[in-house]
Enzyme design. Structure first.
Site, PDB file in Angstrom:
ATOM      1  NE  ARG A   1      -4.333  -1.225   0.392  1.00 18.69           N
ATOM      2  CZ  ARG A   1      -4.566  -2.339  -0.310  1.00 18.69           C
ATOM      3  NH1 ARG A   1      -3.681  -2.747  -1.202  1.00 18.69           N
ATOM      4  NH2 ARG A   1      -5.679  -3.032  -0.139  1.00 18.69           N
TER       5      ARG A   1
ATOM      6  CD  GLU B   1      -3.887   2.878  -5.477  1.00 21.50           C
ATOM      7  OE1 GLU B   1      -2.664   2.840  -5.321  1.00 21.50           O
ATOM      8  OE2 GLU B   1      -4.630   1.871  -5.508  1.00 21.50           O
TER       9      GLU B   1
ATOM     10  CG  HIS C   1      -3.622  -1.195  -6.697  1.00 29.45           C
ATOM     11  ND1 HIS C   1      -4.046  -0.510  -5.575  1.00 29.45           N
ATOM     12  CD2 HIS C   1      -3.564  -2.502  -6.318  1.00 29.45           C
ATOM     13  CE1 HIS C   1      -4.241  -1.357  -4.582  1.00 29.45           C
ATOM     14  NE2 HIS C   1      -3.952  -2.590  -5.017  1.00 29.45           N
TER      15      HIS C   1
HETATM   16  C1  8YV Z   1      -7.233  -4.967  -5.070  1.00 33.40           C
HETATM   17  C2  8YV Z   1      -5.606  -5.208  -3.305  1.00 33.40           C
HETATM   18  O1  8YV Z   1      -8.206  -5.407  -4.234  1.00 33.40           O
HETATM   19  O2  8YV Z   1      -5.559  -7.383  -2.419  1.00 33.40           O
HETATM   20  C3  8YV Z   1      -5.516  -6.177  -2.202  1.00 33.40           C
HETATM   21  O3  8YV Z   1      -5.407  -5.732  -1.058  1.00 33.40           O
HETATM   22  O4  8YV Z   1      -5.403  -4.057  -3.139  1.00 33.40           O
HETATM   23  C4  8YV Z   1      -5.954  -5.629  -4.690  1.00 33.40           C
HETATM   24  O5  8YV Z   1      -5.993  -6.996  -4.880  1.00 33.40           O
HETATM   25  C5  8YV Z   1      -7.551  -5.199  -6.489  1.00 33.40           C
HETATM   26  O6  8YV Z   1      -6.872  -4.258  -7.210  1.00 33.40           O
HETATM   27  C6  8YV Z   1      -9.015  -5.132  -6.807  1.00 33.40           C
HETATM   28  O7  8YV Z   1      -9.515  -3.869  -6.592  1.00 33.40           O
END
Ligand code: 8YV
Length: 333
Positions: free
Chosen positions: A252, A281, A299
């Site tokens: 993150r 983002e 992402h």
């Molecule tokens: C997003 C993610 O959920 O697993 C996570 O924590 O940030 C990603 O897998 C994915 O981009 C779908 O929005």
């Protein structure tokens, strides 16, 4: 008691009413998830609403579940607008964007999609390291724009195999990154809250992130984000990584001090950075776009068809289990 489900009529031998729970959908999903979600639940598409506050005020009281994505989460205002909320199902392993304190207070269950995405996220992290270190984006352009024929050999880049890797957070994803890096004969060190018994022999445990960075050529940020890890990769870590070092973030944005990172990249105090996540983002700081020593990704570390299908299934399985009174497959709270 007031019924808070929206009934639909289903034709069978004799007509019966099947109540489908109302679920607030924070962001879009692929069609292969949307169709079964619409069949099982009354989905309220928050992301399509022009006036989000008015939409929440209108549908909030009927909502028993929230289906969200890792980076979108569910904030305090959204949770407060749903007084009958029972469960939040996150499509993603990270649940840092869900207000867990509000959920705890109201006994709202929270689920995520761990494990199914681990290998793809690790793959992308390693691919980002290779792509940036070997200059593959520029090399592609070199071929396409005729530079190869006009100017000759592509400028030399830096080796990956055999060099020093640091893994900041040896959880599921960090472990898989380290395992892959071992295949490149890299020396591996990691930082974690505690030494991990599952670390392979030879992976060095280094408690201090600054010390880890100082002994790394490539530093992978693979921590689950929380208030405690905010800016853990700050100016001191970045400076310790240094002008020859590369930072790779597949976790993150909040785990890295983005201002300090940009300053260091612009002045050459940090060699390079490969980033899949950004503050604010999908709108990233325009300073990133002016840099040539970065690899920028949208992402999508979990973004394969196989993994996203598994994530969608798990998102639905958690919702269905909750509404059927069965144990949740992957609970967070
Ligand atoms: C997003 C993610 O959920 O697993 C996570 O924590 O940030 C990603 O897998 C994915 O981009 C779908 O929005």
């Amino acid at each position: 008691m007031l019924s808070i489900t929206s009934p639909v009529k289903v034709q069978s031998n004799q007509e019966k009413t099947v109540p489908r729970p109302d679920v607030l959908q924070v962001g879009p999903y692929p069609e292969w998830d949307q169709v079964p979600l619409d069949e099982a639940f009354v989905m309220h598409r928050y992301f399509e609403a022009a006036d989000k506050a008015a939409f929440l005020a209108a549908v909030g009281p009927s909502v028993r579940g929230i289906a969200t994505r890792g980076e979108l989460g569910a904030n305090a205002a959204m949770i407060a607008a749903c007084p009958n909320l029972e469960v939040i199902s996150v499509y993603g392993v990270g649940y840092d964007a869900v207000d867990l304190a509000a959920c705890r207070e109201r006994g709202i269950r929270v689920t995520n999609t761990p494990d199914v995405l681990t290998n793809d996220v690790a793959d992308l992290g390693v691919a980002m390291m290779l792509t940036l270190s070997r200059g593959m984006i520029g090399a592609e352009t070199w071929v396409r724009d005729g530079s190869w024929a006009a100017k000759g050999l592509y400028p030399l880049k830096r080796r990956v195999w055999g060099r020093r890797a640091g893994v900041l957070g040896l959880g599921r994803i960090g472990y898989e990154v380290a395992k892959r890096l071992a295949g490149f004969d890299m020396s591996i060190a990691y930082t974690n809250v505690t030494e991990k018994p599952y670390a392979a022999p030879g992976w060095a445990y280094v408690a201090d992130p600054v010390e880890l960075a100082a002994r790394s050529d490539f530093l992978f940020v693979t921590l689950a984000a929380s208030a405690a890890t905010r800016h853990i990769a700050g100016a001191a870590v970045i400076d310790a990584l240094g002008p020859e070092g590369m930072l790779i973030n597949i976790s993150r944005a909040s785990n890295v001090d983005e201002g300090a990172l940009l300053d260091a990249l612009e002045t050459g105090r940090l060699g390079s950075a490969a980033l899949d996540v950004f503050e604010g983002e999908p709108n990233l700081n325009p300073r990133f776009l002016a840099l040539s020593n970065v690899l920028l990704q949208p992402h999508h570390a979990s973004g394969t068809i196989e993994t996203r299908k598994a994530m969608g299934q798990l998102l639905r399985d958690n919702l269905s289990a909750h509404f059927a009174g069965r144990p949740l497959p992957t609970p967070v709270l």
